[in-house]
Motif scaffolding. Structure first.
Motif, PDB file in Angstrom:
ATOM      1  N   ILE A 193     -19.422 -55.769 -28.633  1.00 46.70           N
ATOM      2  CA  ILE A 193     -19.783 -54.432 -28.172  1.00 46.70           C
ATOM      3  C   ILE A 193     -18.620 -53.504 -28.495  1.00 46.70           C
ATOM      4  CG2 ILE A 193     -20.734 -53.081 -26.280  1.00 46.70           C
ATOM      5  CD1 ILE A 193     -21.386 -55.621 -24.806  1.00 46.70           C
ATOM      6  N   PRO A 194     -18.612 -52.967 -29.701  1.00 46.52           N
ATOM      7  CA  PRO A 194     -17.475 -52.140 -30.093  1.00 46.52           C
ATOM      8  C   PRO A 194     -17.384 -50.925 -29.184  1.00 46.52           C
ATOM      9  CG  PRO A 194     -18.957 -52.546 -31.959  1.00 46.52           C
ATOM     10  CD  PRO A 194     -19.662 -53.000 -30.721  1.00 46.52           C
ATOM     11  N   GLY A 195     -16.193 -50.542 -28.822  1.00 47.28           N
ATOM     12  CA  GLY A 195     -16.008 -49.332 -28.039  1.00 47.28           C
ATOM     13  C   GLY A 195     -16.150 -49.534 -26.542  1.00 47.28           C
ATOM     14  N   VAL A 196     -16.641 -50.701 -26.112  1.00 54.42           N
ATOM     15  CA  VAL A 196     -16.716 -50.957 -24.661  1.00 54.42           C
ATOM     16  C   VAL A 196     -15.627 -51.949 -24.304  1.00 54.42           C
ATOM     17  CG1 VAL A 196     -18.107 -51.834 -22.759  1.00 54.42           C
ATOM     18  CG2 VAL A 196     -19.185 -50.490 -24.557  1.00 54.42           C
ATOM     19  N   ALA A 197     -14.658 -51.461 -23.543  1.00 52.05           N
ATOM     20  CA  ALA A 197     -13.537 -52.328 -23.191  1.00 52.05           C
ATOM     21  C   ALA A 197     -13.977 -53.313 -22.117  1.00 52.05           C
ATOM     22  CB  ALA A 197     -12.355 -51.505 -22.708  1.00 52.05           C
ATOM     23  N   ASN A 198     -13.451 -54.496 -22.271  1.00 55.88           N
ATOM     24  CA  ASN A 198     -13.647 -55.580 -21.331  1.00 55.88           C
ATOM     25  C   ASN A 198     -13.501 -55.153 -19.864  1.00 55.88           C
ATOM     26  OD1 ASN A 198     -14.039 -58.310 -21.130  1.00 55.88           O
ATOM     27  ND2 ASN A 198     -11.864 -58.798 -21.322  1.00 55.88           N
ATOM     28  N   LEU A 257     -16.553 -53.488 -18.092  1.00 53.10           N
ATOM     29  CA  LEU A 257     -17.631 -54.391 -17.665  1.00 53.10           C
ATOM     30  C   LEU A 257     -17.244 -55.134 -16.393  1.00 53.10           C
ATOM     31  CD1 LEU A 257     -19.096 -55.971 -20.889  1.00 53.10           C
ATOM     32  CD2 LEU A 257     -20.188 -54.399 -19.302  1.00 53.10           C
ATOM     33  N   LEU A 258     -16.010 -55.588 -16.346  1.00 51.45           N
ATOM     34  CA  LEU A 258     -15.530 -56.305 -15.161  1.00 51.45           C
ATOM     35  C   LEU A 258     -15.599 -55.417 -13.920  1.00 51.45           C
ATOM     36  CD1 LEU A 258     -12.335 -58.239 -16.286  1.00 51.45           C
ATOM     37  CD2 LEU A 258     -14.378 -59.191 -15.218  1.00 51.45           C
ATOM     38  N   LYS A 259     -15.130 -54.208 -14.069  1.00 51.07           N
ATOM     39  CA  LYS A 259     -15.093 -53.279 -12.945  1.00 51.07           C
ATOM     40  C   LYS A 259     -16.516 -52.929 -12.509  1.00 51.07           C
ATOM     41  CE  LYS A 259     -13.011 -48.790 -11.813  1.00 51.07           C
ATOM     42  NZ  LYS A 259     -13.952 -47.803 -12.355  1.00 51.07           N
ATOM     43  N   ALA A 260     -17.374 -52.683 -13.473  1.00 49.01           N
ATOM     44  CA  ALA A 260     -18.766 -52.346 -13.145  1.00 49.01           C
ATOM     45  C   ALA A 260     -19.444 -53.495 -12.410  1.00 49.01           C
ATOM     46  CB  ALA A 260     -19.526 -52.003 -14.423  1.00 49.01           C
ATOM     47  N   ALA A 261     -19.196 -54.717 -12.869  1.00 47.24           N
ATOM     48  CA  ALA A 261     -19.832 -55.877 -12.235  1.00 47.24           C
ATOM     49  C   ALA A 261     -19.321 -56.066 -10.810  1.00 47.24           C
ATOM     50  CB  ALA A 261     -19.571 -57.130 -13.066  1.00 47.24           C
ATOM     51  N   LEU A 262     -18.021 -55.921 -10.638  1.00 41.74           N
ATOM     52  CA  LEU A 262     -17.447 -56.089  -9.298  1.00 41.74           C
ATOM     53  C   LEU A 262     -17.949 -54.988  -8.363  1.00 41.74           C
ATOM     54  CD1 LEU A 262     -15.534 -57.570  -7.378  1.00 41.74           C
ATOM     55  CD2 LEU A 262     -13.703 -56.049  -8.145  1.00 41.74           C
ATOM     56  N   ASN A 263     -17.982 -53.772  -8.834  1.00 42.02           N
ATOM     57  CA  ASN A 263     -18.410 -52.668  -7.969  1.00 42.02           C
ATOM     58  C   ASN A 263     -19.900 -52.755  -7.631  1.00 42.02           C
ATOM     59  OD1 ASN A 263     -16.062 -51.362  -7.234  1.00 42.02           O
ATOM     60  ND2 ASN A 263     -15.966 -50.190  -9.142  1.00 42.02           N
ATOM     61  N   ALA A 269      -3.376 -56.924 -22.379  1.00 43.50           N
ATOM     62  CA  ALA A 269      -4.033 -56.309 -23.542  1.00 43.50           C
ATOM     63  C   ALA A 269      -5.496 -56.750 -23.667  1.00 43.50           C
ATOM     64  CB  ALA A 269      -3.268 -56.657 -24.813  1.00 43.50           C
ATOM     65  N   LEU A 270      -5.765 -57.948 -23.187  1.00 43.49           N
ATOM     66  CA  LEU A 270      -7.138 -58.480 -23.266  1.00 43.49           C
ATOM     67  C   LEU A 270      -8.142 -57.565 -22.562  1.00 43.49           C
ATOM     68  CD1 LEU A 270      -8.317 -61.296 -24.349  1.00 43.49           C
ATOM     69  CD2 LEU A 270      -8.473 -61.892 -21.941  1.00 43.49           C
ATOM     70  N   LEU A 271      -7.659 -56.902 -21.524  1.00 44.48           N
ATOM     71  CA  LEU A 271      -8.540 -56.029 -20.742  1.00 44.48           C
ATOM     72  C   LEU A 271      -9.082 -54.867 -21.557  1.00 44.48           C
ATOM     73  CD1 LEU A 271      -6.552 -55.613 -17.413  1.00 44.48           C
ATOM     74  CD2 LEU A 271      -8.593 -56.992 -17.813  1.00 44.48           C
ATOM     75  N   TYR A 272      -8.277 -54.435 -22.509  1.00 43.55           N
ATOM     76  CA  TYR A 272      -8.631 -53.208 -23.228  1.00 43.55           C
ATOM     77  C   TYR A 272      -9.279 -53.492 -24.573  1.00 43.55           C
ATOM     78  CZ  TYR A 272      -5.894 -51.514 -19.449  1.00 43.55           C
ATOM     79  OH  TYR A 272      -5.456 -51.270 -18.183  1.00 43.55           O
ATOM     80  N   ARG A 273      -9.393 -54.765 -24.881  1.00 42.37           N
ATOM     81  CA  ARG A 273     -10.080 -55.122 -26.126  1.00 42.37           C
ATOM     82  C   ARG A 273     -11.582 -54.938 -25.924  1.00 42.37           C
ATOM     83  NH1 ARG A 273      -6.982 -59.763 -28.139  1.00 42.37           N
ATOM     84  NH2 ARG A 273      -8.843 -60.485 -29.175  1.00 42.37           N
ATOM     85  N   PRO A 274     -12.278 -54.509 -26.986  1.00 41.53           N
ATOM     86  CA  PRO A 274     -13.727 -54.402 -26.872  1.00 41.53           C
ATOM     87  C   PRO A 274     -14.332 -55.783 -26.615  1.00 41.53           C
ATOM     88  CG  PRO A 274     -12.931 -53.295 -28.845  1.00 41.53           C
ATOM     89  CD  PRO A 274     -11.778 -54.070 -28.289  1.00 41.53           C
ATOM     90  N   VAL A 275     -15.388 -55.779 -25.819  1.00 41.76           N
ATOM     91  CA  VAL A 275     -16.006 -57.026 -25.384  1.00 41.76           C
ATOM     92  C   VAL A 275     -16.323 -57.935 -26.569  1.00 41.76           C
ATOM     93  CG1 VAL A 275     -18.044 -58.005 -24.300  1.00 41.76           C
ATOM     94  CG2 VAL A 275     -16.993 -55.954 -23.349  1.00 41.76           C
ATOM     95  N   ASN A 276     -15.821 -59.132 -26.495  1.00 44.30           N
ATOM     96  CA  ASN A 276     -16.175 -60.186 -27.443  1.00 44.30           C
ATOM     97  C   ASN A 276     -15.650 -59.965 -28.858  1.00 44.30           C
ATOM     98  OD1 ASN A 276     -17.380 -62.665 -27.055  1.00 44.30           O
ATOM     99  ND2 ASN A 276     -19.220 -62.086 -28.182  1.00 44.30           N
ATOM    100  N   GLN A 277     -14.870 -58.917 -29.061  1.00 47.01           N
ATOM    101  CA  GLN A 277     -14.487 -58.625 -30.438  1.00 47.01           C
ATOM    102  C   GLN A 277     -13.206 -59.350 -30.812  1.00 47.01           C
ATOM    103  OE1 GLN A 277     -14.313 -54.412 -31.314  1.00 47.01           O
ATOM    104  NE2 GLN A 277     -15.803 -54.690 -32.945  1.00 47.01           N
TER     105      GLN A 277
END
Ligand code: ADP
Ligand code: MG
Ligand code: MG
Length: 258
Positions: free
Chosen positions: A96-101, A104-110, A142-150
């Motif tokens: 998912i280019p452009g969507v940082a890891n 998604l984590l924050k959205a899921a937790l919230n 840095a892993l947090l800011y990488r686009p998901v799965n990229q």
């Protein structure tokens, strides 16, 4: 009462022409506090079971029932299952280019917090929580800011999966160690993560065909799936027996020797 109660579960997959039976009568009960390993040869239906629990599409339940915390699981949509504490690692089929890891984590937790009537964590609080966790896992922020799965390496994907699980603190965690090669490093990440998640109020289902993983995690119960059925259940010693003898003697319908 049991956290998870699967009875006579039959599941098929539409292969384009017909509904192909994959799971053919699964009975499985998992109590809070337990770690269950689901093992079995490639193609036996392990991932199908994990996916059905999470409510992933493209599987058709043709018979049976699943109760989760006393409720009919099939009445819950996938996102409701997640909010109710069922975790299956996010496995995105595509990057998912452009969507940082981290988003998604924050959205899921919230989503979970709102569901429980708690206030959402803002960016600052969330970062504090996750930084603490990253430190404990020896992970690079840095892993947090990488686009998901990229471009994640195998080991990074595993770390990320364990991070997701830890942040969401599920009641029922399902880990599917798919067939792509896990090196020793990644195995240890998973093992340490699972050990750290063991809790009297949490159940863990560890789907794997890697016996080696169970050198690090001693499960309460081991189940062997073959051709869509649980053909053998036992304690941790069953995993050792599988290491010695392989799966051949356990094929569905076959009589085990001696
Ligand atoms: P395991 O995780 O134990 O390797 P799976 O649950 O992935 O097994 O697969 C079980 C069976 O379902 C296999 O025979 C596999 O080929 C089949 N299968 C899985 N996904 C599909 C699909 N999308 N279409 C058709 N058959 C599938
Ligand atoms: Mg497979
Ligand atoms: Mg699989």
């Amino acid at each position: 009462s049991a956290m998870l109660e699967i009875k006579n579960l039959h599941v098929g997959i539409n292969d384009g022409t017909a509904l192909k039976p994959i799971l053919r009568g699964i009975d499985l009960t998992v109590a809070a506090g337990e770690v269950h390993a689901v093992m079995g040869p490639n193609g036996s239906g392990k991932s199908t079971l994990a996916q059905v629990l999470a409510g992933r599409e493209s599987y058709t339940v043709t018979a049976g029932s699943i109760r989760y915390q006393g409720r009919d699981l099939f009445e819950l949509l996938p996102e409701e299952r997640s909010r109710e504490g069922i975790f299956l690692a996010f496995q995105y089929p595509v990057e998912i280019p452009g969507v940082a890891n981290i988003y998604l984590l924050k959205a899921a937790l919230n989503a979970q917090r709102v569901h429980r009537g708690e206030a959402e964590l803002d960016a600052v609080d969330f970062l504090a929580l996750i930084r603490d966790q990253l430190r404990r896992m020896g992970m690079d922020e840095a892993l947090l800011y990488r686009p998901v799965n990229q471009g994640f390496s195998g080991g990074e994907k595993k770390r990320n999966e364990i991070l997701q699980m830890t942040v969401l603190a599920p009641k029922l965690a399902i880990l599917d160690e798919t067939d792509s090669g896990l090196d020793i490093d990644a195995l240890k990440v998973v093992a340490d993560g699972v050990q750290a998640m063991r809790h009297p109020e949490r159940a863990i289902i560890l789907v794997t065909h890697y016996q080696r993983l169970l050198d690090y995690i001693v499960p309460d119960r081991v189940h062997v799936l073959a051709q869509g059925r649980i053909v053998r259940s036992g304690g941790p010693e069953l995993a050792l027996e599988l290491e010695r003898r392989g799966y051949g003697w356990l094929d569905a319908g076959a009589t085990p020797p001696e």
